[in-house]
Design a protein around this motif. Structure first.
Motif, mmCIF file in Angstrom:
data_model
loop_
_atom_site.group_PDB
_atom_site.id
_atom_site.type_symbol
_atom_site.label_atom_id
_atom_site.label_comp_id
_atom_site.label_asym_id
_atom_site.label_seq_id
_atom_site.Cartn_x
_atom_site.Cartn_y
_atom_site.Cartn_z
ATOM 1 N N ARG A 139 -10.159 -7.370 -1.965
ATOM 2 C CA ARG A 139 -9.242 -6.224 -1.882
ATOM 3 C C ARG A 139 -9.112 -5.693 -0.446
ATOM 4 N N GLN A 140 -9.230 -6.583 0.512
ATOM 5 C CA GLN A 140 -9.152 -6.179 1.920
ATOM 6 C C GLN A 140 -7.720 -5.820 2.317
ATOM 7 N N GLU A 141 -7.602 -4.909 3.274
ATOM 8 C CA GLU A 141 -6.293 -4.565 3.812
ATOM 9 C C GLU A 141 -5.878 -5.613 4.844
ATOM 10 N N PRO A 157 1.211 -2.415 5.936
ATOM 11 C CA PRO A 157 -0.074 -2.823 5.364
ATOM 12 C C PRO A 157 0.069 -3.248 3.901
ATOM 13 N N VAL A 158 -0.780 -4.183 3.503
ATOM 14 C CA VAL A 158 -0.836 -4.617 2.105
ATOM 15 C C VAL A 158 -2.303 -4.723 1.698
ATOM 16 N N ARG A 159 -2.536 -4.634 0.408
ATOM 17 C CA ARG A 159 -3.858 -4.865 -0.148
ATOM 18 C C ARG A 159 -3.922 -6.299 -0.651
ATOM 19 N N CYS A 160 -4.879 -7.060 -0.168
ATOM 20 C CA CYS A 160 -5.068 -8.414 -0.667
ATOM 21 C C CYS A 160 -5.688 -8.319 -2.055
ATOM 22 N N ARG A 161 -4.951 -8.764 -3.096
ATOM 23 C CA ARG A 161 -5.411 -8.609 -4.467
ATOM 24 C C ARG A 161 -6.267 -9.780 -4.944
ATOM 25 N N TRP A 180 -2.175 -6.984 7.255
ATOM 26 C CA TRP A 180 -0.886 -6.519 7.772
ATOM 27 C C TRP A 180 0.138 -7.634 7.719
ATOM 28 N N LYS A 218 0.830 -1.203 0.000
ATOM 29 C CA LYS A 218 0.000 0.000 0.000
ATOM 30 C C LYS A 218 0.863 1.251 0.000
#
Length: 898
Positions: free
Chosen positions: A849-851, A868-872, A853, A818
């Motif tokens: 597309r949930q955030e 944080p990352v975006r679940c693609r 960690w 992110k």
């Protein structure tokens, strides 16, 4: 299944004496979908697909309204739809593993106590064997026959398997080797622009749509057929009746004005378009071409532009139906009734374009005056890196130092046993190859005319150049022969080497051993010039570091010049038989010369003759015995086709997804890691893990074949994952190739060996990467191999569309930074990684597309970091696939339940 047709759009269309049922877009507009007549034509195709397949479950009235809302929002509509293509296209590199998976699914169905016959394509599937021929022999009249013989020697196990598949599965046809490249066969024969299907006593007409297991399936957009490449994993789901989930796309309009100037080719145009669209940024978007310039292009020109949609990053590059479409369908021998249907249907549905057409609404618009296009190349590593011909030589000099870290004044080196020497920039491969250009008679005739003029002057290619001509269709040979040009190409060494995807896919074959030794012993930057669409480092040939895409006539010109360091625009290419300098302008044909030969020598009769028995094959194919019944008799000694492990121990209920706890880092990679880097298609090195496996199984290195040819054997392919000779892992920055360190031991070893060691220790794995991860071909093994190595997640800055989807299809979660990428984290590879929240998919709490960690622990200093990352996982269908362990287990369980 008949549509619910909530808007009552099903009507009759009379064409001649025949009546067709169809789902009318004008009727849908009258029924309440206001403004849809202003949609881009590619969006109209998607809307018709939804109207025809509306079932209240996978397609609802809300989906129809969401597409209609596109007009006011110019594509900014966050809504998922279910797309059902009319058919599936495969090539053999990606098709063989797909058929392997289908055969394995039949075994799994038997193990679950269900009927294996339920595993059958529900949509028509055509597999064209085109990726297996290699340029072992060249420059002689015997090259074609010799390469075909060698192809069958290498690939007989695979071909027996495919012949079994063509008899065991319904709706599955195989186009045998030596026929052509799948995209050109699709363009010239298989595609119909408007498809039909029998439904009771009615014939339903609808747009021809296709997904293919090759990125360049987009080529068919030139014939107004909406289609794009998917991974073999997605294709298998589509074959088995699953819709392809997709977000309603934005559509970038590309307005073409004017005409190409004298001396410029369709190749120059597409390289210009590619550079413009890559700069714009169109990943995940549709591109649709419009404007007065469109009607000035032939369908072959349009197909050249559509072919390279993966290179400019778009899902597709669509051209609407026009008078040129009808002319091309007629010229290539399509049925007259079909051509009449295409015209009537396109006009009834608002899919037609001519000089009086109003422009649709687009998300955004680019514009190009084609009169400004100039002769160009692209290189030395990426197809979007266009270089104008006039500065190509100076640009190479710059790249020599800045890209390849070579001095520009390094001396030339004598080649042992030869009367010539080699230096940086020498062209050692000149290949007229690839569907991109060999589908276009104008550029092939231009190449033939360059050869004719050069031959007449007594010129020859440089002795270190490996020349080849590999058309995508047998029709090419017919018209080059009819024009008398093939003998001129032969005279310069551009003899026919095969009908298939050769140099562009890495099947360029070996260089002369003395040349190869000279290059490698002296670290020379040898170059290739090819009329292809891909020039990634390590793809074309392991000995060749710089690769340039160019039009076929420029390929001939560079074969004559022999070096990228010669300014072919102003300097002599060589000398004639009288010792006089010959320049490019002396042998370059005029547009009038090209057009005259094309009109007289490319005839409908050629297409009709060549495609009359397209599935019959040559004497080699017809001699193959078909063995087996509904299930395949796996040969445990085969090194080509093995029963994959995906379904071992599969139960009717999926194993719950677990969070990733204390994973190790297998690799840390930079930007633009391609599927070629992740899953090579080229030569197998003897010293590699795959080479060691084949040696252990009694395979002589001469018979290793390529990674692409062995995609039906998971043992080879998982060993080849991340094994590209040019990949660089930041964990071992000093070493080029598929190497990493195992932690905590710190031992340096191949990525495969490290993965197996981690698996034995019970450690999950993750991979870090930069921007555009997974760009390039729709290579399912890039995801399958990642899964089999034990990688649970990839964390990257951005993804190419197909590879992101494939990772999910194999149960690997793609995560996207992110904030800044991995470089700010100071990663060394020793880190221990934990990712929580993935197990929420079991209870429905994980959303698209949930955030999430990521936790990083570094043992050397005891420090912990979180980011944080975006679940693609982008939509609900992908979540269901991920929860099931992948798309194949998901489909298999559904079919087993009946």
């Amino acid at each position: 299944m008949p549509s619910n047709d909530s808007l009552k759009t099903r009507q009759d269309l009379s064409v001649g004496r025949k009546k067709y049922a169809y789902y009318s877009l004008p009727a849908a507009e009258e029924a309440g979908l206001a403004g849809i007549s202003r949609l881009p034509r590619s969006m109209k195709v998607l809307l018709e697909n939804l109207l025809r397949n509306e079932d209240g479950v996978s397609v609802t009235e809300d989906d129809l309204k969401a597409v209609a809302a596109w007009i006011d929002n110019k594509g900014a509509v966050e809504h998922e739809i279910a797309f059902r293509p009319a058919r599936v296209l495969m090539q053999d590199f990606t098709g063989v593993p797909a058929v392997v998976d289908l055969a394995a699914m039949r075994d799994a169905m038997t193990a679950l106590g269900a009927d294996p016959a339920r595993i059958n394509p529900l949509n028509p599937v055509d597999l064209v064997i085109d990726h297996s021929v290699m340029v072992d022999h060249f420059g002689t009249p015997k090259a074609f026959d010799q390469n075909v013989d060698r192809e069958y020697e290498r690939n007989m196990e695979r071909y027996k398997f495919l012949r079994w598949g063509s008899t065991a599965f319904n709706n599955f046809r195989v186009v045998p080797p030596g026929t052509g490249i799948c995209h050109q066969v699709n363009l010239e024969n298989l595609a119909q622009t408007v498809w039909t299907a029998e439904e009771g006593r009615k014939t339903v007409a609808y747009p021809d749509t296709v997904v293919g297991t090759d990125s360049h399936t987009t080529m068919i957009n030139g014939l107004a057929v909406l289609g794009w490449g998917v991974g073999g994993i997605e294709a298998e789901a589509a074959m088995l009746g699953q819709p392809i989930p997709m977000l309603i796309p934005e559509v970038i309009g590309f307005k073409l004005n004017g005409r190409l100037p004298e001396g410029a080719t369709a190749t120059d145009l597409v390289l210009t378009v590619t550079q413009m669209l890559r700069k714009k940024g169109v990943v995940g978007k549709f591109v649709e071409f419009f404007g007065p310039g469109v009607t000035a292009l032939t369908i072959e020109d349009q197909a050249t532009i559509a072919n390279m949609a993966p290179e400019y990053g778009a899902t597709c590059g669509f051209f609407p139906v026009s008078r040129a479409t009808l002319d091309y369908l007629t010229a290539t021998g399509r049925d007259k009734a079909r051509v009449a249907l295409v015209e009537a249907y396109a006009k009834a549905q608002g899919l037609w374009i001519d000089e009086n057409s109003e422009d649709p609404v687009f998300t955004d618009v680019l514009e190009l005056d084609m009169a400004e296009v100039v002769p160009s190349l692209a290189g030395p590593k990426r197809p979007q890196d266009k270089v104008e011909l006039t500065i190509a030589a100076s640009a190479f000099e710059t790249a020599l130092g800045e890209v390849f870290n070579r001095p520009t004044d390094a001396p030339r080196v004598a080649v042992e046993g030869e009367k010539f020497d080699l230096g940086d920039g020498d062209v050692v491969i000149a290949a007229i190859t690839s569907c991109t250009n060999t589908s276009n008679p104008s550029v092939l005739i231009a190449a033939g005319l360059v050869a004719r003029k050069a031959h007449a002057l007594g010129m020859t290619v440089k002795p270190w150049v490996k020349t080849s001509l590999a058309p995508g269709s047998q029709v090419v040979t017919d018209y080059l022969t009819a024009a008398g040009l093939q003998k001129d190409l032969d005279a310069l060494g551009f003899n026919l080497v095969g009908y298939g995807c050769t140099t562009c896919i890495g099947n360029s074959g070996p260089l002369d051993p003395a040349i190869s030794k000279t290059i490698n012993d002296n670290d020379l930057v040898a170059t290739s010039v090819l009329s292809g669409n891909r020039n990634f480092e390590g793809r074309v040939n392991p000995d060749v570091r710089a690769n340039y895409l160019a039009s076929p006539p420029l390929v001939v010109a560079y074969a004559l010049a022999g070096s990228m360091r010669i300014d072919v625009a102003t300097q002599p290419l060589g000398k004639d038989k009288k010792g006089k300098d010959v320049f490019l302008k002396d042998i370059w044909p005029t547009s009038a010369e090209i057009a005259e030969l094309q009109r007289s020598c490319v005839t409908p009769a050629m297409f009709a003759k060549r495609y009359k028995d397209v599935f019959k094959g040559d004497k080699h194919w017809q001699k193959i015995d078909v063995e087996g019944g509904q299930t395949y008799a796996w040969d445990d000694t085969s090194t080509y086709v093995r029963n994959p492990p995906y379904f071992e121990g599969l139960s009717m209920e999926p194993t719950p997804v677990e969070d990733i706890i204390e994973a190790r880092v297998l690799g840390i990679f930079g930007d633009s890691i391609t599927t070629d880097h992740i899953s090579p298609a080229g030569a197998i090195k003897k010293a590699s893990p795959a080479g060691a496996y084949l040696t252990e199984h009694g395979v002589d290195p001469l018979d290793f074949n390529s990674y692409g040819a062995r995609r039906g054997n998971h043992e080879v392919m998982m060993r080849g994952t991340f094994a590209n000779i040019r990949i660089r892992n930041k964990i071992t920055p000093e070493i080029e190739g598929g190497v990493t360190k195992h932690f905590p031991s710190g031992d340096t070893m191949s990525i495969y060996d490290a993965a197996m060691r981690y698996q034995a220790e019970g450690r999950p794995l993750v991979v870090f990467a930069g921007k555009e991860y997974g760009t390039g071909s729709s290579r399912d093994w890039a995801a399958k191999g990642t899964n089999l190595l034990g990688v649970r997640a990839v964390i990257a800055e951005s993804y190419e569309r197909i590879h992101r989807s494939n990772l999910i299809g194999m149960g690997v979660v793609p995560l996207q930074f992110k904030q800044d990428g991995w470089t700010r984290l100071g990663l060394t590879g020793e880190e221990i990684v934990t990712i929580r929240g993935l197990s929420d998919v079991n209870t429905g709490k994980l959303k698209p597309r949930q955030e999430l960690w990521v936790e990083l622990f570094r043992p050397s200093d005891g420090k912990m970091a979180r980011f944080p990352v975006r679940c693609r996982i982008d939509n609900q269908t992908e979540l269901e696939y991920f929860k099931a362990g992948g798309v194949m287990p998901f489909v298999l369980r559904n079919l087993a339940r009946g």
